[in-house]
Design a protein around this motif. Structure first.
Motif, PDB file in Angstrom:
ATOM      1  N   UNK A  62     -20.931  66.320 -17.076  1.00  0.00           N
ATOM      2  CA  UNK A  62     -19.870  65.313 -16.994  1.00  0.00           C
ATOM      3  C   UNK A  62     -18.635  65.836 -16.277  1.00  0.00           C
ATOM      4  N   UNK A  63     -17.860  64.896 -15.785  1.00  0.00           N
ATOM      5  CA  UNK A  63     -16.499  65.189 -15.338  1.00  0.00           C
ATOM      6  C   UNK A  63     -15.672  63.956 -15.628  1.00  0.00           C
ATOM      7  N   UNK A  64     -14.363  64.139 -15.731  1.00  0.00           N
ATOM      8  CA  UNK A  64     -13.499  62.967 -15.859  1.00  0.00           C
ATOM      9  C   UNK A  64     -13.281  62.428 -14.452  1.00  0.00           C
ATOM     10  N   UNK A  65     -13.374  61.100 -14.309  1.00  0.00           N
ATOM     11  CA  UNK A  65     -13.210  60.550 -12.967  1.00  0.00           C
ATOM     12  C   UNK A  65     -12.331  59.313 -13.012  1.00  0.00           C
ATOM     13  N   UNK A  66     -11.456  59.190 -12.011  1.00  0.00           N
ATOM     14  CA  UNK A  66     -10.658  57.975 -11.838  1.00  0.00           C
ATOM     15  C   UNK A  66     -11.412  57.031 -10.909  1.00  0.00           C
ATOM     16  N   UNK A  67     -11.126  55.751 -11.008  1.00  0.00           N
ATOM     17  CA  UNK A  67     -11.805  54.768 -10.166  1.00  0.00           C
ATOM     18  C   UNK A  67     -11.678  55.057  -8.681  1.00  0.00           C
ATOM     19  N   UNK A  68     -10.485  55.443  -8.240  1.00  0.00           N
ATOM     20  CA  UNK A  68     -10.307  55.715  -6.809  1.00  0.00           C
ATOM     21  C   UNK A  68     -11.185  56.865  -6.351  1.00  0.00           C
ATOM     22  N   UNK A  69     -11.263  57.912  -7.178  1.00  0.00           N
ATOM     23  CA  UNK A  69     -12.103  59.063  -6.797  1.00  0.00           C
ATOM     24  C   UNK A  69     -13.568  58.643  -6.741  1.00  0.00           C
ATOM     25  N   UNK A  94      -4.091  51.029  -3.541  1.00  0.00           N
ATOM     26  CA  UNK A  94      -5.315  51.386  -2.804  1.00  0.00           C
ATOM     27  C   UNK A  94      -5.180  52.677  -2.004  1.00  0.00           C
ATOM     28  N   UNK A  95      -3.941  53.158  -1.800  1.00  0.00           N
ATOM     29  CA  UNK A  95      -3.750  54.301  -0.894  1.00  0.00           C
ATOM     30  C   UNK A  95      -4.550  55.534  -1.304  1.00  0.00           C
ATOM     31  N   UNK A  96      -4.767  55.683  -2.607  1.00  0.00           N
ATOM     32  CA  UNK A  96      -5.469  56.891  -3.046  1.00  0.00           C
ATOM     33  C   UNK A  96      -6.905  56.967  -2.520  1.00  0.00           C
ATOM     34  N   UNK A  97      -7.487  55.822  -2.164  1.00  0.00           N
ATOM     35  CA  UNK A  97      -8.827  55.874  -1.556  1.00  0.00           C
ATOM     36  C   UNK A  97      -8.716  56.534  -0.186  1.00  0.00           C
ATOM     37  N   UNK A  98      -7.678  56.136   0.557  1.00  0.00           N
ATOM     38  CA  UNK A  98      -7.431  56.748   1.872  1.00  0.00           C
ATOM     39  C   UNK A  98      -7.165  58.250   1.722  1.00  0.00           C
ATOM     40  N   UNK A 104      -9.723  49.316   3.230  1.00  0.00           N
ATOM     41  CA  UNK A 104      -9.301  49.208   1.839  1.00  0.00           C
ATOM     42  C   UNK A 104      -7.849  48.799   1.739  1.00  0.00           C
ATOM     43  N   UNK A 105      -7.553  47.937   0.771  1.00  0.00           N
ATOM     44  CA  UNK A 105      -6.192  47.449   0.622  1.00  0.00           C
ATOM     45  C   UNK A 105      -6.039  46.811  -0.751  1.00  0.00           C
ATOM     46  N   UNK A 106      -4.930  46.096  -0.932  1.00  0.00           N
ATOM     47  CA  UNK A 106      -4.719  45.311  -2.130  1.00  0.00           C
ATOM     48  C   UNK A 106      -4.429  43.863  -1.681  1.00  0.00           C
ATOM     49  N   UNK A 145      -8.704  50.040 -13.012  1.00  0.00           N
ATOM     50  CA  UNK A 145      -9.889  50.840 -12.662  1.00  0.00           C
ATOM     51  C   UNK A 145      -9.515  51.985 -11.727  1.00  0.00           C
ATOM     52  N   UNK A 146      -8.619  51.682 -10.774  1.00  0.00           N
ATOM     53  CA  UNK A 146      -8.268  52.685  -9.762  1.00  0.00           C
ATOM     54  C   UNK A 146      -7.628  53.905 -10.404  1.00  0.00           C
TER      55      UNK A 146
END
Lengths: 617, 401
Positions: free
Chosen positions: A234-241, A268-272, A311-313, A407-408
């Motif tokens: 396991x790992x902890x994960x954020x939606x963007x990651x 959304x910037x964290x996806x970029x 990707x955006x909002x 989620x992000x």
């Protein structure tokens, strides 16, 4: 562990709150990491203002990080807070309604001076006026203890005061028997080049931890035993990651390079940011000059045989609408990510909302449907990202991927997937002419695959397949410009039918709860955890209820009608003013009841459970 | 030391000869292209229009195919679609020039991509038998940037108009210039909105009477060359529809340039703005009103009777026949000088000076697509090709069970 009593809890919810400059996000993240090490199941909800550094001490400058963890199945960031750590009066009053009666409030008592109360718009001191009577209040002189701990350090007063979150972190780690090592490791690597700050933070963390042990304020500390999660790494994960890794997986498994075009926008910037680090994974990122350029670049890449993603909002999607229509009529693969936030207009940039389902469905000129997939948990962002890419290419269509602020930024323990277990993702580019005209082999760009109705993907650079596409209506088959009346109707219907055929790729719906219940809850997106936890609570209370969650929102799954036919009452909870509910009523003409929350915050399980009781009571 | 030299900054890189920095041809170059789909259908043309590629052929005959030496011909680049511009439109000359130039460039047809926006000019890709996309209004630079950056092996051309690129697409045109994406932009400037039937455009002169400005327009017009120079264009040139020879040469240079080759083409809209450029393009006035300049040559016009000299920061017309001035007094143009380009670009609809045509500025600098690719390569060299399994298991992990 000293003379304290240790009480074992099945689950707990902690909320760190303070000024946006108090480091609450960091404190929460480190507490989360320690909780992951303690092998609890968990869900988080960061909640911060749109201003980067709002005026100190004000209510609108309050930044919070909520974490729900337990040895049981954790589905939401928790609706009732057990422990609120409030760094100032504003953080206290803004979050008070989230603390359960009898819950604990830990405050920095040094920050309740007249000026602090004034900044928080308070006429009286809540620590003295009786307004906290139904809670257990622990007053800790965080500022004084921090200053005393660091009295010999070289840091200036401002730097010292800014470090008090580390004292609070140490204390809360002690209170819930979390390991302190992950935070220590993080401090060591983060401040490796600033030894005086590193040492100060380590010292405070330790002092905070020891303070819990020695002070007489706490007679009990808590323990939350490891959760029984399915076995694996396991790992902890954020939606963007998770989403960024889903796109990497798509590039890896398909062998198609991905071009991600994006213009910075919260959340959304964290996806970029994440994807721009993955250049050696077949991902190219372009920070475009605006939202329209971002999608234009992605479309250009897809025309060139790569997979374009943008990707955006919500506000960004509004600007991309025309280009989404272009991708629809040119029938190019494309993924449009919308990390939804509170709307309309600029709305609530940092708050979560299921704001844009209608926009995804209808927000374009002309009849231009496209498949819409929605993530349901932070970890699920990985799977939907992969699936969105696969469907975009298989059906040669733009796909809308809906995520949201919760989620992000939220995180959960994530069973690391085995790359070999992912669905097959094979790509067939056109290689030769596909039609014979007057004895001559030629290439027509709009000849369709009989099963998916996808048109061929002919990469520039392939001899003999030169063709032109564009935003003018296409002649069926040849793809040439056509203004013919009947051809236009045929093409509108063909493109819609193609989108509908994505149903072929959907897994059967799963009913959660009692299949023989009267009431079915229909949800989509990030409300899944709250709905299923609410259903579980209601069932534990003796009620019969079921829920079904939609991953594909457009087209609606082929088996949804059959599922619905087994129930007589329907509830559709959404974090908006009623969007899926209208689509369902339109499609099925059944009595769907709307349940709406439009506060920039997710549902809690208790809200869902109460509504179920109301409907069945 | 001439005034030209005085204004020339030191340390400029020498001009690159056309084609010097161009990448080698992609695989498949020189391969004999197959015939266009639907070849054999005789395109119908508006009355008075000459069929591209020579005299009309009887139906059923393939268009003039590869020449005897197997090289592609102009007709190989013509699609089977009917050209639908108004009879007499300047667009025909630009299409014919591009189709004539294509076989000479040596780029295999399948590697050529035309991307356009919206407007009369932007129908262009439909008439080229290459890959192409007719996109949305103003956004061609974004799509062209996307395809060129992800597929640097392709030869990308962008077709746009004055409304498409300077009005609705104004943001993108400046950003493609500063990025310096390696492609060619042909901007058809007719100083009018044609496809929407005759409203004034961002290059229309003040006072223009159109359907939307019955009392005359009051918008100050853009000077496209000055605009792109302001956006740090690395190649900026102007030519005209009525001089196909000059146009072809300028387009060739734009193509051979490694970077964004911006070419403004004065194009007559004979329906809504007929004769807008006639003073520069027609025989009676052309020699006096237009100057065709070249790098390294003195600024001479009017059949050698007049020239331009630099007086401080200004150009002034001099009479080369009166005995006071000679060719040696004329400014010798240096296309690598941004200062000279800026001065010459501002000679714009001038009462006393001729309108300049030629390459205003050419200064190679690294292209966007090349740098993006290089960065990806550098990361791969440093960190190796990424492993998905490693990425998924990155950071703090723990094992259950």
């Amino acid at each position: 562990m000293g003379s304290k009593t240790v009480e074992t809890l099945p689950e707990a919810t902690v909320l760190f709150a303070g000024d946006s400059g108090d480091g609450m996000q960091l404190t929460g993240t480190q507490f989360t990491l320690a909780t992951a090490y303690a092998m609890n199941d968990l869900a988080t909800l960061p909640d911060f203002p749109a201003e980067i550094r709002a005026p100190v001490g004000t209510r609108y400058g309050v930044s919070g990080f909520q974490l729900h963890f337990g040895s049981v199945d954790i589905r939401t960031p928790g609706d009732d807070v057990d422990l609120l750590i409030a760094m100032n009066p504003a953080a206290l009053v803004v979050n008070l309604d989230r603390v359960r009666p009898g819950g604990t409030i830990l405050v920095n008592s040094n920050s309740f001076e007249a000026k602090d109360l004034n900044l928080a718009n308070l006429d009286s001191n809540p620590l003295e006026d009786g307004s906290l009577d139904k809670y257990r209040v622990i007053q800790v002189e965080l500022t004084r203890l921090t200053r005393e701990t660091l009295k010999d350090s070289d840091l200036n007063q401002k730097q010292i005061d800014r470090s008090k979150n580390m004292f609070a972190l140490g204390l809360s780690l002690w209170l819930y028997s979390r390991p302190v090592e992950p935070a220590e490791q993080w401090i060591r690597s983060k401040f490796a080049k600033k030894p005086e700050i590193r040492d100060a933070n380590l010292e405070l963390l330790k002092k905070g931890y020891h303070f819990g042990e020695t002070t007489e304020m706490f007679v009990t500390r808590y323990e939350v035993t490891p959760a029984t999660l399915p076995p694996g790494r396991y790992r902890a994960v954020q939606g963007v990651q998770a989403m960024a890794m889903g796109f990497v997986a798509a590039a890896d498994k398909s062998g198609i390079p991905i071009t991600y075009g994006s213009y910075p926008i919260t959340p959304a910037s964290d996806i970029l940011h994440a994807l721009s680090r993955y250049k050696n994974h077949g991902i190219m990122t372009i920070q475009a000059e605006d939202e329209i350029a971002a999608i234009g670049m992605a479309i250009g890449a897809s025309f060139g045989g790569c997979l374009g993603i943008t990707g955006t909002s919500g506000p960004g999607v509004a600007l991309k609408g025309e280009a989404m229509g272009l991708a629809h009529i040119t029938e190019l693969p494309l993924v449009i990510v919308n990390v939804q936030r509170g709307g309309p207009s600029t709305g609530l940039p940092t708050k979560t909302e299921q704001s844009d389902l209608m926009q995804a469905y209808y927000g374009r000129n002309g009849d231009a449907p496209m498949p819409i997939i929605a993530a349901s948990t932070p970890g699920d962002c990985f799977e939907v990202a992969y699936e969105a890419c696969r469907i975009a290419v298989k059906y040669m269509t733009p796909v809308v991927l809906l995520s949201d602020g919760y989620l992000a930024n939220g995180s959960e323990p994530w069973l690391i997937p085995d790359p070999d277990s992912l669905a097959d993702f094979e790509v067939q580019y056109a290689t030769e002419p596909n039609v014979e005209v007057d004895g001559e082999k030629v290439f027509h760009g709009y000849v369709r695959d009989p099963q998916t109705l996808a048109r061929p993907w002919a990469k520039p650079g392939t001899p003999g397949l030169e063709h032109r596409i564009g935003g003018l209506e296409k002649k069926d088959g040849t793809g040439n410009v056509s203004y013919d009346a009947h051809n236009h109707e045929l093409m509108i219907r063909l493109r819609a039918e193609k989108v509908k055929r994505v149903q072929q790729d959907m897994a059967p719906l799963e009913i959660f709860g009692d299949e023989d219940a009267e009431l079915l809850i229909v949800g989509w997106g990030s409300t899944r955890g709250a709905i299923e936890a609410g259903v579980t609570r209601a069932r534990n209370a003796g009620l019969k209820v079921a829920s079904v969650h939609l991953r594909w929102v457009c087209p609606l799954p082929a088996d949804l009608g059959k599922v619905l036919s087994g129930f007589s009452k329907f509830l559709v909870p959404e974090l908006n003013n009623g969007q899926l509910v209208r689509i369902l009523r339109d499609e099925f003409l059944l009595p769907f009841e709307a349940m709406n929350k439009i506060q920039g915050r997710p549902f809690g399980p208790s809200e869902i459970a109460r509504k179920i009781e109301d409907m069945l009571g | 030391m001439s005034e030209n030299d005085a204004n020339k900054p030191q340390g400029r890189k020498p001009t690159l000869p056309p084609g010097a920095a161009k990448p080698t041809l992609p695989p498949g170059a020189g391969k004999k292209p197959t015939l266009p789909p639907g070849a054999g259908k005789a395109p119908t043309l508006p009355p008075g229009m000459k069929k591209p590629g020579g005299p009309a052929m009887p139906p059923g005959m393939p268009p003039a195919g590869p020449g005897g030496d197997g090289a592609p011909s102009r007709a190989d680049f013509a699609s089977d679609q009917d050209v639908r511009w108004c009879p007499g439109c300047g667009d025909y000359a630009i299409l014919a020039t591009v189709q004539r130039l294509m076989p000479e460039l040596g780029v295999p047809r399948e590697n050529v991509v035309f991307i356009s926006g919206i407007g009369c000019s932007s129908r262009f890709p439909y008439y080229m038998n290459t890959y192409g996309m007719h996109s949305i209004h103003g956004r061609a630079p974004t799509i062209a940037t996307g395809i060129k950056t992800s597929r640097p092996d392709l030869d990308v051309w962008m077709i746009t108009g004055d409304g498409d690129s300077l009005s609705i697409g104004g943001n993108h045109i400046i950003h493609i210039m500063r990025r310096n994406v390696d492609l060619q932009i042909i901007m058809f400037n007719n100083q009018i909105y044609g496809l929407t039937k005759g409203q004034y455009s961002p290059t229309s002169e003040v006072g223009k009477i159109t359907k939307s400005t019955p009392f005359g327009s009051i918008d100050h017009p853009f000077n496209p060359i000055a605009l792109v120079l302001g956006a740090d264009a690395s190649f900026a040139a102007r030519t005209m529809d009525r001089d196909p020879k000059h146009m072809k040469e300028i387009l060739r240079q734009a193509h051979d340039f490694n970077g964004t080759g911006f070419v403004e083409v004065y194009q007559n809209c004979n329906i809504f703005n007929d004769g807008a450029f006639f003073s520069f393009t027609e025989k009676a006035t052309k020699s006096d009103k237009a100057i065709f300049f070249e790098h390294g040559q003195p600024l001479v016009y009017a059949d050698g009777k007049k020239g331009l000299r630099l007086n401080g920061f200004h150009l002034e017309a001099i009479d080369l026949e009166g005995g006071n001035w000679g060719v040696d007094d004329c400014l010798v143009y240096d296309e690598t000088s941004l200062e000279l380009a800026t001065i010459l670009a501002r000679v714009y609809w001038h009462d006393e000076l001729p309108q300049p045509f030629g390459v205003f500025y050419r200064q190679a600098r690294p292209t966007y697509d090349e740098q993006v690719g290089r960065q990806v390569q550098a990361v791969i060299e440093r960190s190796g090709k990424g492993s998905l399994a490693d990425l998924l298991a990155e950071g703090d992990t723990w094992v259950v069970g």
